[in-house]
Design a protein around this motif. Structure first.
Motif, PDB file in Angstrom:
ATOM      1  N   GLN A  89       0.824  -1.091   0.056  1.00  0.00           N
ATOM      2  CA  GLN A  89       0.020   0.001   0.010  1.00  0.00           C
ATOM      3  C   GLN A  89       0.907   1.190   0.165  1.00  0.00           C
ATOM      4  OE1 GLN A  89      -3.422  -0.076  -0.036  1.00  0.00           O
ATOM      5  NE2 GLN A  89      -2.870  -2.428  -0.370  1.00  0.00           N
ATOM      6  N   ASN A  90       0.258   2.316  -0.205  1.00  0.00           N
ATOM      7  CA  ASN A  90       0.799   3.662  -0.074  1.00  0.00           C
ATOM      8  C   ASN A  90       1.483   3.554   1.536  1.00  0.00           C
ATOM      9  OD1 ASN A  90       0.315   4.297  -2.528  1.00  0.00           O
ATOM     10  ND2 ASN A  90      -1.772   5.437  -1.881  1.00  0.00           N
ATOM     11  N   ALA A  91       2.484   4.751   1.634  1.00  0.00           N
ATOM     12  CA  ALA A  91       2.679   5.240   3.097  1.00  0.00           C
ATOM     13  C   ALA A  91       1.620   5.168   4.116  1.00  0.00           C
ATOM     14  CB  ALA A  91       3.702   6.358   3.096  1.00  0.00           C
ATOM     15  N   LYS A  92       1.792   4.856   5.360  1.00  0.00           N
ATOM     16  CA  LYS A  92       0.839   4.917   6.293  1.00  0.00           C
ATOM     17  C   LYS A  92      -0.278   4.170   6.114  1.00  0.00           C
ATOM     18  CE  LYS A  92       2.317   9.723   7.660  1.00  0.00           C
ATOM     19  NZ  LYS A  92       1.958  11.105   7.870  1.00  0.00           N
ATOM     20  N   VAL A  93      -0.395   3.261   5.332  1.00  0.00           N
ATOM     21  CA  VAL A  93      -1.479   2.270   5.011  1.00  0.00           C
ATOM     22  C   VAL A  93      -1.004   0.700   5.349  1.00  0.00           C
ATOM     23  CG1 VAL A  93      -3.394   1.448   3.624  1.00  0.00           C
ATOM     24  CG2 VAL A  93      -2.463   3.936   3.429  1.00  0.00           C
ATOM     25  N   PRO A  94      -1.772   0.330   6.177  1.00  0.00           N
ATOM     26  CA  PRO A  94      -1.109  -1.119   6.850  1.00  0.00           C
ATOM     27  C   PRO A  94      -1.303  -2.107   5.925  1.00  0.00           C
ATOM     28  CG  PRO A  94      -3.001  -0.554   7.926  1.00  0.00           C
ATOM     29  CD  PRO A  94      -2.817   0.723   7.128  1.00  0.00           C
ATOM     30  N   LYS A  95      -0.351  -3.052   5.704  1.00  0.00           N
ATOM     31  CA  LYS A  95      -0.415  -4.265   4.760  1.00  0.00           C
ATOM     32  C   LYS A  95      -1.068  -5.452   5.530  1.00  0.00           C
ATOM     33  CE  LYS A  95       2.532  -7.258   1.965  1.00  0.00           C
ATOM     34  NZ  LYS A  95       3.703  -7.473   1.486  1.00  0.00           N
ATOM     35  N   PHE A  96      -2.034  -6.038   5.152  1.00  0.00           N
ATOM     36  CA  PHE A  96      -2.656  -7.191   5.937  1.00  0.00           C
ATOM     37  C   PHE A  96      -2.137  -8.731   5.489  1.00  0.00           C
ATOM     38  CE2 PHE A  96      -5.409  -3.435   6.706  1.00  0.00           C
ATOM     39  CZ  PHE A  96      -5.770  -3.904   7.823  1.00  0.00           C
ATOM     40  N   ASP A  97      -2.416  -9.632   6.266  1.00  0.00           N
ATOM     41  CA  ASP A  97      -2.195 -10.928   6.061  1.00  0.00           C
ATOM     42  C   ASP A  97      -3.003 -11.534   5.014  1.00  0.00           C
ATOM     43  OD1 ASP A  97       0.164 -10.865   7.629  1.00  0.00           O
ATOM     44  OD2 ASP A  97      -0.906 -11.684   9.251  1.00  0.00           O
ATOM     45  N   SER A  98      -4.258 -11.078   4.833  1.00  0.00           N
ATOM     46  CA  SER A  98      -5.317 -11.588   3.823  1.00  0.00           C
ATOM     47  C   SER A  98      -6.187 -10.673   3.479  1.00  0.00           C
ATOM     48  CB  SER A  98      -6.241 -12.430   4.770  1.00  0.00           C
ATOM     49  OG  SER A  98      -6.906 -11.619   5.722  1.00  0.00           O
ATOM     50  N   ASN A  99      -6.976 -10.723   2.354  1.00  0.00           N
ATOM     51  CA  ASN A  99      -7.823  -9.850   1.550  1.00  0.00           C
ATOM     52  C   ASN A  99      -9.113  -9.846   2.263  1.00  0.00           C
ATOM     53  OD1 ASN A  99      -5.596  -8.956  -0.292  1.00  0.00           O
ATOM     54  ND2 ASN A  99      -6.200 -11.150  -1.495  1.00  0.00           N
ATOM     55  N   ASN A 100      -9.421  -8.729   3.186  1.00  0.00           N
ATOM     56  CA  ASN A 100     -10.550  -8.592   3.758  1.00  0.00           C
ATOM     57  C   ASN A 100     -11.677  -7.951   3.176  1.00  0.00           C
ATOM     58  OD1 ASN A 100      -8.945 -10.011   5.915  1.00  0.00           O
ATOM     59  ND2 ASN A 100      -8.484  -7.950   6.724  1.00  0.00           N
TER      60      ASN A 100
END
Length: 149
Positions: A89-100
Motif C-alpha cells: 500500500q501507500n505510506a501510512k496504510v497497513p498491509k494485511f495478511d489476507s484480503n478482507n
C-alpha cells in the motif's frame, strides 16, 4: 541398492512447488475473507469456501482499499467493500495478511453488525469521498468497526 522406481518417486515428492508468482492484487477470481459477522459470511468461512471476486467496480479492474466489489458467496451474488489488502500500500496504510471484505447490500448498509479485525484509518476519508447524497452511504461500514489502525 535402490530400484529406479523408488528414486523417481522420491524426486517427484521433492519437486512439489509452484512456479507462478503470487498475485497480491484484487482481480477476478481472487479469494477474499469475510471479516464481519454476517450470517452468510460466517457460514461460508466456516465451511472453508471463501467468497471469490466476480467484478471490481472501478476503471482499472484491480481492487484497492475502499473499492466496491461483487463477490460470489454460497451460490449468491453479494457486494462488498475491501477493508484490508495483502498488496503493498501507500505510506501510512497497513498491509494485511489476507484480503478482507465487509459484505454490504445495494444501498451500502452492512449485512453484519460488527467487524472483527482492525481497519485502516485512511478508509474514513476514502469512504466519505465515495458517499453521495442520493447514492449509497458507505460510512455505515465505519460505524460498525470497533478498532482502527
Amino acid at each position: 541398492m535402490f530400484s529406479n522406481s523408488f528414486f523417481i518417486k522420491s524426486v517427484h515428492v521433492v519437486r512439489n512447488f509452484h512456479l507462478s508468482s503470487q498475485r497480491l492484487e484484487i482481480q477476478k477470481m481472487t479469494r477474499l475473507r469475510v471479516v464481519d459477522n454476517s450470517p452468510i459470511g460466517k457460514q461460508a468461512m466456516a465451511e472453508g469456501k471463501p467468497p471469490r471476486c466476480i467484478q471490481v467496480y472501478n476503471k482499472t479492474g484491480i481492487g484497492k482499499i475502499g473499492d466496491k466489489v461483487l463477490v460470489a458467496i454460497k451460490g449468491e451474488k453479494k457486494k462488498g467493500i475491501l477493508v484490508g489488502l495483502k498488496q503493498n500500500q501507500n505510506a501510512k496504510v497497513p498491509k494485511f495478511d489476507s484480503n478482507n471484505i465487509v459484505l454490504i447490500d445495494d444501498n451500502g448498509t452492512p449485512l453484519g453488525t460488527r467487524i472483527h479485525v482492525p481497519i485502516p484509518t485512511i478508509l474514513r476519508t476514502i469512504l466519505k469521498e465515495k458517499t453521495h447524497a442520493k447514492g449509497a452511504d458507505y460510512t455505515k461500514v465505519l460505524a460498525i468497526a470497533s478498532r482502527f489502525v
